[in-house]
Scaffold this motif. Structure first.
Motif, PDB file in Angstrom:
ATOM      1  N   LEU A 112       0.824  -1.209   0.000  1.00  0.00           N
ATOM      2  CA  LEU A 112       0.000   0.000   0.000  1.00  0.00           C
ATOM      3  C   LEU A 112       0.863   1.267   0.000  1.00  0.00           C
ATOM      4  CD1 LEU A 112      -2.975  -0.869   2.365  1.00  0.00           C
ATOM      5  CD2 LEU A 112      -2.984  -0.510  -0.111  1.00  0.00           C
ATOM      6  N   ILE A 113       2.076   1.164   0.518  1.00  0.00           N
ATOM      7  CA  ILE A 113       2.985   2.309   0.440  1.00  0.00           C
ATOM      8  C   ILE A 113       3.663   2.347  -0.928  1.00  0.00           C
ATOM      9  CG2 ILE A 113       5.069   3.388   1.382  1.00  0.00           C
ATOM     10  CD1 ILE A 113       4.440   2.016   4.050  1.00  0.00           C
ATOM     11  N   ALA A 114       4.205   1.187  -1.357  1.00  0.00           N
ATOM     12  CA  ALA A 114       5.093   1.176  -2.521  1.00  0.00           C
ATOM     13  C   ALA A 114       4.358   1.455  -3.837  1.00  0.00           C
ATOM     14  CB  ALA A 114       5.821  -0.167  -2.594  1.00  0.00           C
ATOM     15  N   VAL A 115       3.200   0.817  -4.047  1.00  0.00           N
ATOM     16  CA  VAL A 115       2.552   0.933  -5.353  1.00  0.00           C
ATOM     17  C   VAL A 115       2.065   2.366  -5.638  1.00  0.00           C
ATOM     18  CG1 VAL A 115       0.693   0.083  -6.824  1.00  0.00           C
ATOM     19  CG2 VAL A 115       1.997  -1.527  -5.424  1.00  0.00           C
ATOM     20  N   PRO A 116       1.279   2.973  -4.717  1.00  0.00           N
ATOM     21  CA  PRO A 116       0.862   4.361  -5.004  1.00  0.00           C
ATOM     22  C   PRO A 116       2.060   5.306  -5.147  1.00  0.00           C
ATOM     23  CG  PRO A 116      -0.377   3.452  -3.156  1.00  0.00           C
ATOM     24  CD  PRO A 116       0.714   2.490  -3.452  1.00  0.00           C
ATOM     25  N   ALA A 117       3.078   5.109  -4.332  1.00  0.00           N
ATOM     26  CA  ALA A 117       4.252   5.987  -4.406  1.00  0.00           C
ATOM     27  C   ALA A 117       4.924   5.859  -5.770  1.00  0.00           C
ATOM     28  CB  ALA A 117       5.227   5.660  -3.290  1.00  0.00           C
ATOM     29  N   ALA A 118       5.066   4.627  -6.251  1.00  0.00           N
ATOM     30  CA  ALA A 118       5.722   4.426  -7.543  1.00  0.00           C
ATOM     31  C   ALA A 118       4.893   5.036  -8.668  1.00  0.00           C
ATOM     32  CB  ALA A 118       5.942   2.929  -7.791  1.00  0.00           C
ATOM     33  N   PRO A 196      12.483  -1.508  -0.761  1.00  0.00           N
ATOM     34  CA  PRO A 196      13.051  -2.120  -1.971  1.00  0.00           C
ATOM     35  C   PRO A 196      12.018  -2.275  -3.090  1.00  0.00           C
ATOM     36  CG  PRO A 196      12.874  -3.741  -0.199  1.00  0.00           C
ATOM     37  CD  PRO A 196      12.555  -2.413   0.401  1.00  0.00           C
ATOM     38  N   VAL A 197      10.755  -2.564  -2.718  1.00  0.00           N
ATOM     39  CA  VAL A 197       9.730  -2.731  -3.755  1.00  0.00           C
ATOM     40  C   VAL A 197       9.501  -1.413  -4.498  1.00  0.00           C
ATOM     41  CG1 VAL A 197       7.306  -3.260  -4.177  1.00  0.00           C
ATOM     42  CG2 VAL A 197       8.605  -4.653  -2.581  1.00  0.00           C
ATOM     43  N   LEU A 198       9.482  -0.306  -3.756  1.00  0.00           N
ATOM     44  CA  LEU A 198       9.303   0.999  -4.392  1.00  0.00           C
ATOM     45  C   LEU A 198      10.415   1.262  -5.398  1.00  0.00           C
ATOM     46  CD1 LEU A 198       8.154   3.787  -4.824  1.00  0.00           C
ATOM     47  CD2 LEU A 198       9.220   4.542  -2.703  1.00  0.00           C
ATOM     48  N   ARG A 199      11.642   1.004  -4.999  1.00  0.00           N
ATOM     49  CA  ARG A 199      12.774   1.224  -5.900  1.00  0.00           C
ATOM     50  C   ARG A 199      12.648   0.400  -7.169  1.00  0.00           C
ATOM     51  NH1 ARG A 199      18.518   2.253  -4.139  1.00  0.00           N
ATOM     52  NH2 ARG A 199      18.868   0.624  -5.646  1.00  0.00           N
ATOM     53  N   PHE A 200      12.301  -0.879  -6.964  1.00  0.00           N
ATOM     54  CA  PHE A 200      12.210  -1.783  -8.104  1.00  0.00           C
ATOM     55  C   PHE A 200      11.069  -1.377  -9.037  1.00  0.00           C
ATOM     56  CE2 PHE A 200      11.167  -5.544 -10.464  1.00  0.00           C
ATOM     57  CZ  PHE A 200      12.368  -6.192 -10.647  1.00  0.00           C
ATOM     58  N   LEU A 201       9.900  -1.109  -8.422  1.00  0.00           N
ATOM     59  CA  LEU A 201       8.725  -0.779  -9.226  1.00  0.00           C
ATOM     60  C   LEU A 201       8.916   0.555  -9.952  1.00  0.00           C
ATOM     61  CD1 LEU A 201       5.894  -1.575 -10.072  1.00  0.00           C
ATOM     62  CD2 LEU A 201       5.004  -0.532  -8.007  1.00  0.00           C
ATOM     63  N   VAL A 247      11.527 -10.265  -1.509  1.00  0.00           N
ATOM     64  CA  VAL A 247      11.574  -9.339  -0.371  1.00  0.00           C
ATOM     65  C   VAL A 247      10.812  -9.916   0.820  1.00  0.00           C
ATOM     66  CG1 VAL A 247      10.844  -7.087   0.456  1.00  0.00           C
ATOM     67  CG2 VAL A 247      11.879  -7.296  -1.790  1.00  0.00           C
ATOM     68  N   VAL A 248       9.605 -10.444   0.537  1.00  0.00           N
ATOM     69  CA  VAL A 248       8.810 -11.019   1.627  1.00  0.00           C
ATOM     70  C   VAL A 248       9.545 -12.210   2.233  1.00  0.00           C
ATOM     71  CG1 VAL A 248       6.675 -12.246   2.161  1.00  0.00           C
ATOM     72  CG2 VAL A 248       6.609 -10.192   0.761  1.00  0.00           C
TER      73      VAL A 248
END
Lengths: 318, 298
Positions: A112-118, A196-201, A247-248
């Motif tokens: 929920l943090i990473a996807v909207p941020a990306a 890490p997910v945010l960076r990757f996405l 990551v998980v």
């Protein structure tokens, strides 16, 4: 397709079996067994210790002990704890629900943090927002999770009194209280997942938004944010899925310490407990479960990718 | 059956990348502002812990009951702990232990990991299969769990922590080194060296490893970050470095016990772990950017 699934499952089983051997051999080879740890107590004669060792089966060969353990595990019986009156299976059963809840909530918070941020970044790449969020991700990857947890406790629980500092209430007893207790540990681990997910996405999205079909979509009259969300995002999420699995999987280790910080009665706390007591029976069960969770996560993610992505499916059949 | 014959002029046509080029990539690294900041931070941290006897200000074990749990001040920059010991000094000396362990463990991980991955990549076939499946098996168990068990069994001295953390990072290093070598192995200069009669061991040592040095540096940086985090976690749960000695993780644990009365206590040790790991991560990132210029345009 079917052949791929079978081969992939076989690889997972092999990995898990290897892990079980590593765990078992490590726990038997290291110095200090539970009886010796107990033998320092007064009133234990050498005969009594030998007797105890015999009762627990510790005097048999490693191979015999391993086969015995494995055949039990396959039937869902993790053996008797060396210290507690409960069986390892019972101990694990009471601890597994909180751990799984925490892991799932953390993954949810992380996404929920990473996807909207990306997506926000992809709408305006290289803007100040991009810079802020990207630095945030770099910070999130460097922050020790247990320190972040402590800081959250210090400010949100102790200063502001919004959340309890530590503890756990089962969801079935009081769903709302349960969420109040899970909030801080889940946010702590969620940040660990999100960074890490945010960076990757972000990288995947920026790559895809430059491709022809996104430009075509925009050329056909879609607004930029429609093109990004509807056309670019699904394509960028594909490779990210595999990454999220990794990551998980690696987050599972971090949960051990987070459970300790928040007094969360999960498997990690049980592991730390058992390490101190040298309770092999419990330890090998917990560690095997952790390995199983890791192997299972990557298996599920790999299979999901094939199900979702038709291109991968085609590769499988050729 | 025909045998592939290498062209007669193979030794003329291919040459390993020039020595100069390697230093060029290091120079390019320093031109990246982020890398320069990260390197400066790391250099300052190393200076701080190496010069601990000079810059420590106080004896980290000196107890001053009347000064217990004071907030940050000109006298005690980071405040004092529950026995009145100066926290700044304890962090400086704790960093000496934490970074010392990290350097030793990283060296062990790189040495054995390179050997393991190198043999797997160069020998291939069954050897590769066996070595890499062992890596898979070990890597499916979270490092922190294995570390907890081994540290409890072998004790938590500085030496055993360095050894255990080093050994636990061998598999991840081996996996990375193997894939880096596989890329290099099929380049022309390697084929040429083999044709000229070089053994796999010589090829690995003299040709391939020097050319994968930057990739190894990336992995060393990541290993060091992971080792510092794991050591801190172990010490934090009370199984790492034992009082009266203390690393940043131990201090964090002591601070956590006093969280209601002394909030600053938990801030500073954690901040040092954070900054160190951040700098190591940024260094690894920037190294990768320099190695793969395509990344730079993202």
């Amino acid at each position: 397709m079917m052949r791929f699934v079978i081969r992939r499952v076989a690889v997972s089983v092999l990995m898990l079996w290897l892990a079980s051997v590593v765990i078992f051999v490590t726990l038997r080879v290291i110095p200090g067994d539970p009886i010796a740890a107990r033998g320092t107590l007064p009133g234990f004669t050498a005969e009594q210790m030998a007797q105890l060792r015999h009762e627990l089966g510790l005097d048999r060969s490693i191979l015999a002990q391993y086969l015995d353990w494995m055949s039990g595990v396959l039937r869902g019986d993790f053996g008797q704890s060396f210290f507690s009156d409960f069986s390892t299976t019972e101990l694990i059963a009471t601890r597994i629900v909180p751990s799984v809840e925490l892991a799932l909530m953390a993954t949810l918070v992380g996404l929920l943090i990473a996807v909207p941020a990306a997506v926000a970044i992809a709408l305006r790449p290289h803007s100040w927002l991009d810079r802020v969020l990207s630095s945030g991700a770099a910070g999130g990857m460097a922050v020790p999770p247990f320190w972040l947890g402590i800081l959250l406790v210090a400010f949100l629980s102790i200063e502001l009194g919004w959340f309890p500092t530590r503890g756990y209430v089962p969801f079935v007893e009081d769903p709302l209280e349960n969420l109040r207790f899970v909030a801080l540990p889940a946010v702590t681990m969620g940040v660990v997942v999100a960074a890490p997910v945010l960076r990757f996405l972000r990288a995947a999205l920026l790559d895809v938004t430059r491709s022809d079909f996104v430009r075509t979509a925009e050329g056909k009259g879609l607004l930029w944010h429609e093109a990004v969300v509807r056309h670019a995002l699904p394509n960028a999420l594909m490779p990210t899925l595999t990454f999220v699995g990794m990551v998980v999987g690696s987050m599972l280790g971090g949960i051990v310490v987070i459970e300790y910080v928040f007094g969360w009665p999960g498997l990690g706390a049980l592991a730390v407990d058992s390490v101190g007591k040298r309770d092999y029976a419990v330890l090998q069960g917990v560690v095997l479960l952790a390995a199983a969770a890791f192997v299972l996560t990557s298996l599920v993610v790999d299979l999901l990718s094939v199900v979702i992505d038709p291109r991968l499916r085609d590769q499988m059949s050729t | 059956m025909s045998v592939a014959v290498p062209p007669a002029n193979a030794d003329v046509a291919v040459e390993p990348p020039a020595e100069r080029e390697r230093f060029q990539s290091l120079r390019r690294l320093l031109r990246q502002p982020a890398a320069a900041v990260a390197l400066t931070v790391l250099a300052l941290l190393v200076l701080l812990v190496v010069l601990a006897p000079l810059v420590g200000r106080y004896d980290p074990t000196e107890v001053a009951p009347r000064d217990q749990l004071q907030g940050p001040s000109a006298m005690h920059w980071f405040g004092t702990d529950e026995l009145g010991r100066d926290l700044y000094s304890r962090i400086v000396w704790g960093g000496r232990l934490a970074l010392g362990i990290a350097v030793a463990a990283t060296a062990i991980a790189m040495l054995l990991g390179t050997l393991w991955g190198g043999i797997a990549a160069m020998r291939g076939g069954l050897v590769d299969e066996i070595l890499m499946r062992i890596v898979d098996g070990i890597m499916s168990i979270p490092i922190i769990l294995t570390a907890l068990i081994l540290v409890a069994a072998f004790g938590a001295s500085v030496t055993s922590l360095a050894l255990i953390l080093g050994l636990l990072h061998v598999p991840v290093t081996a996996r990375m080194v193997r894939s880096a070598i596989l890329v290099e192995r099929h380049t022309e200069y390697c084929v040429a060296a083999t044709a000229a009669g070089a053994s796999w061991w010589r090829l690995l040592r003299r040709e391939i490893l020097p050319n994968t040095t930057p990739t190894l540096l990336v992995q060393a940086s990541l290993n060091a970050a992971s080792i510092i985090l794991t050591e801190a976690a172990l010490s934090f749960v009370g199984l790492g470095i034992q009082p009266p000695d203390a690393t940043w993780g131990t201090l964090l644990q002591q601070g956590y016990a006093k969280i209601y009365t002394a909030y600053w206590f938990v801030i500073f040790p954690g901040l040092f772990i954070f900054i160190t790991i951040w700098a190591l991560n940024v260094l690894a990132d920037q190294l990768q950017v320099v190695l793969d210029p395509r990344e730079a345009h993202r």
